[in-house]
Design an enzyme around this catalytic site. Structure first.
Site, PDB file in Angstrom:
ATOM      1  N   PRO A   1       0.817  -1.219   0.000  1.00  0.00           N
ATOM      2  CA  PRO A   1       0.000   0.000   0.000  1.00  0.00           C
ATOM      3  C   PRO A   1       0.849   1.266   0.000  1.00  0.00           C
ATOM      4  O   PRO A   1       1.972   1.281   0.495  1.00  0.00           O
ATOM      5  CB  PRO A   1      -0.799  -0.105   1.309  1.00  0.00           C
ATOM      6  CG  PRO A   1      -0.773  -1.550   1.664  1.00  0.00           C
ATOM      7  CD  PRO A   1       0.541  -2.070   1.164  1.00  0.00           C
ATOM      8  N   CYS A   2       0.286   2.334  -0.545  1.00  0.00           N
ATOM      9  CA  CYS A   2       0.935   3.638  -0.512  1.00  0.00           C
ATOM     10  C   CYS A   2       0.556   4.317   0.792  1.00  0.00           C
ATOM     11  O   CYS A   2      -0.600   4.663   1.001  1.00  0.00           O
ATOM     12  CB  CYS A   2       0.491   4.493  -1.697  1.00  0.00           C
ATOM     13  SG  CYS A   2       1.319   6.089  -1.788  1.00  0.00           S
ATOM     14  N   GLN A   3       1.529   4.459   1.684  1.00  0.00           N
ATOM     15  CA  GLN A   3       1.277   5.082   2.975  1.00  0.00           C
ATOM     16  C   GLN A   3       2.298   6.197   3.196  1.00  0.00           C
ATOM     17  O   GLN A   3       2.757   6.808   2.248  1.00  0.00           O
ATOM     18  CB  GLN A   3       1.362   4.011   4.078  1.00  0.00           C
ATOM     19  CG  GLN A   3       0.272   2.945   3.939  1.00  0.00           C
ATOM     20  CD  GLN A   3       0.504   1.764   4.852  1.00  0.00           C
ATOM     21  OE1 GLN A   3       1.490   1.070   4.734  1.00  0.00           O
ATOM     22  NE2 GLN A   3      -0.440   1.528   5.758  1.00  0.00           N
TER      23      GLN A   3
END
Length: 452
Positions: free
Chosen positions: A100-102
C-alpha cells in the site's frame, strides 16, 4: 541461476495476482484467457497474506489457500513473522509484492543498533527488513507494484516517499528501474494505472548490464520494462538528481519545500543517481469492456437496476442548477449520483451550508472502451457514483464478480468460495492488480536473467 528455477516469495499476496502472472494458472497464461500453455520457471515457495484491519476475518488468505494450497503460505502479520520467526522465510531469488501507498517517513529507533524504522508505511519496512536481514543471501531481484501517486507523495515534500524507498534499496546494493503503466494502453481490459518497480542486486547479471549502457538506452530500449511495454522513442522531458544512501537524511531533506516531484513516469536509479523521463506508451489496440461481459442470461437478477423499484424512503427532491429533479426509483438515484451537480448542501454536524459541485460521469459505462478502474467499493446493491453500470440489451446492471475478475485478467470464479460474498469478491478485485501486466514483465525479466 541461469535456466534454473527462480524461487519467489510473494508478500501482501491478496488472492494471488503476482503468482498467477508469474507461474500461470493450471499451466496456462492470463494473456490467452487461460487457453494457451505457459512455460514458467518461476516457483512461489513462500507467501504471506494478512489483513490487519480485520484480524479475525482473513478472507483473502482463505481464497489464496483454496487456490494454491496451505503449504508455504503464512497468514500471520508479516512484522511478527520477521521479529519472531524470520527463519521461516526461505532464501529466494525474487521478492514480489503490491504494498500500500502510505507514509514512508523515517524515525530513528531508541537503540541505534536497530537502525531505522518507519513512522508509518509499515509494509514497506517489512520488505526492507527482509532484504536487510538476508545479509548473506539477499534476493537478486525485487518486483513491486504500487499506486502511481507514490511518485508525488507526500503533498508537503513531493517525491520524498519514493526517494526513501530508493535510498533503502541503494543502501542494500540495488539498482532500480520504474515505470507507470496503464494496462489499457497495451490491449488489456481495464484502465488501471500503476507504478511497477524492479530492483536488481549488484551481484546479478542484469546489474552488470545496466552499468554498461546509458540510463536512456536502458529505459527506452534495453530494460525489462521498456522491452515488456514499449514506449515511443521521440524527444523526452527528463530530469536527473542524487539520493543519499541514508534513508533518514532523505526523509528529512529530500525536495523539501518543493511543490513538484522530480520523478517522471519512467526512470533508473543507479549508484545514488536517478535519471527520469516522461515516456509515452506505444499504444496497442484497445480491449473494449463488452468483450469481458457474461451472457445476460447467466447474470442473476440481483445485479439488475430496476426502474420500477421504488426507493425505501420517501420521494427525494433535489435542486440542481436551479432545476428541481425528483428521484422516484433506483435507476433515478444512479443517474443522479452519476450526473453533473451544482447544489447547496448542509453539514449534518454543524448545520453549515455550502455549495457543492461535480462533473458528470458516463452513464451507462461505455462498452466500446476499456473499463474504468475497479475500486474496492465496487460491490453491493446500493447506488454509487463510482461503481460500474452497464446497459446490456435493455437491462441496466452492475458488473458481476466474474466480470470484475476478467477485468484484472484472473481466471473465472477465482475468488468464489463458500462464505465469501459477492461484495467481498468485488473488494478483492478493487485491491488486485492486472495479472497480464505481471505476466509480460515476468517473461521479460526471466529472459534477461537467462541471457546474462
Amino acid at each position: 541461476m541461469d535456466n534454473k528455477e527462480i524461487r519467489v516469495i510473494e508478500l501482501f499476496a491478496g488472492v494471488g495476482g503476482f503468482r498467477i502472472g508469474l507461474e500461470g494458472y493450471n499451466g496456462k497464461s492470463a494473456s490467452s484467457n487461460f487457453n494457451k500453455k505457459m512455460s514458467s520457471n518461476y516457483n512461489v515457495i513462500w507467501s504471506n497474506q494478512f489483513e490487519p484491519l480485520t484480524p479475525n476475518n482473513q478472507y483473502a488468505s482463505i481464497v489464496y489457500e483454496a487456490k494454491f494450497g496451505k503449504e508455504g503460505h503464512s497468514n500471520q502479520d508479516i512484522e511478527k513473522v520477521i521479529e519472531t520467526n524470520f527463519d521461516s522465510i526461505p532464501n529466494h531469488d525474487l521478492l514480489v509484492g503490491g504494498f500500500p501507498c502510505q507514509d514512508y517517513s523515517v524515525a530513528t529507533t531508541l537503540k541505534n543498533s536497530k537502525g531505522l524504522i518507519g513512522k508509518k508505511g509499515v509494509l514497506w519496512w517489512s520488505i526492507y527488513s527482509i532484504i536487510k536481514k538476508k545479509e548473506k543471501d539477499k534476493p537478486k531481484f525485487l518486483f513491486l507494484e504500487n499506486v502511481d501517486r507514490l511518485l508525488v507523495s507526500p503533498s508537503l515534500q513531493r517525491g520524498r516517499d519514493f526517494a526513501v524507498i530508493l535510498s533503502c534499496l541503494y543502501e542494500q546494493g540495488y539498482a532500480v528501474e520504474w515505470r507507470i503503466i496503464n494496462a489499457a494502453d497495451y490491449s488489456m481490459p481495464q484502465r488501471r494505472k500503476r507504478i511497477y518497480i524492479i530492483a536488481y542486486h549488484q551481484s546479478s547479471s542484469i546489474y552488470k548490464k545496466i552499468i554498461s549502457c546509458t540510463p536512456k538506452d536502458w529505459i527506452l530500449n534495453k530494460g525489462v520494462l521498456g522491452k515488456a511495454f514499449p514506449v515511443l522513442k521521440n524527444e523526452l522531458d527528463s530530469n536527473r538528481g542524487c539520493i543519499s544512501n541514508d534513508p533518514k537524511i532523505v526523509s528529512d531533506e529530500f525536495n523539501k519545500g518543493k511543490k513538484v516531484s522530480p520523478f517522471f513516469n519512467s526512470g533508473l536509479f543507479l549508484n545514488g543517481e536517478f535519471t527520469t523521463f516522461k515516456t509515452k506508451p506505444e499504444i496497442r489496440p484497445l480491449y473494449p469492456l463488452k468483450k469481458i461481459l457474461q451472457n445476460i442470461n447467466d447474470v442473476s437478477y440481483d445485479f439488475y437496476i430496476s426502474p420500477e423499484l421504488k426507493l425505501k424512503k420517501e420521494l427525494e427532491k433535489k435542486q440542481i442548477d436551479s432545476e428541481t429533479i425528483y428521484i422516484k426509483n433506483e435507476l433515478d438515484m444512479w443517474k443522479y449520483l452519476k450526473g453533473k451537480k451544482k447544489e447547496e448542501r448542509i453539514n449534518k454536524i454543524n448545520g453549515f451550508k455550502y455549495k457543492y459541485a461535480e462533473g458528470s460521469m458516463t452513464f451507462p459505462d461505455d462498452l466500446d472502451k476499456p473499463s474504468r478502474t475497479i475500486i474496492t467499493g465496487e460491490g453491493g446493491k446500493s447506488p454509487s457514483r463510482f461503481k460500474h453500470v452497464i446497459q446490456q440489451e435493455s437491462v441496466y446492471r452492475r458488473l458481476t464478480p466474474i466480470e470484475l475478475e476478467r477485468l484484472n485478467m484472473f481466471p473465472d470464479n477465482h475468488t468464489k468460495f463458500e462464505g465469501i460474498t459477492d461484495s467481498k469478491r468485488a473488494f478483492f478485485m478493487g485491491n488486485a492488480l492486472v495479472v497480464g501486466v505481471i505476466e509480460k514483465i515476468g517473461l521479460e525479466l526471466f529472459k534477461q536473467i537467462n541471457n546474462g
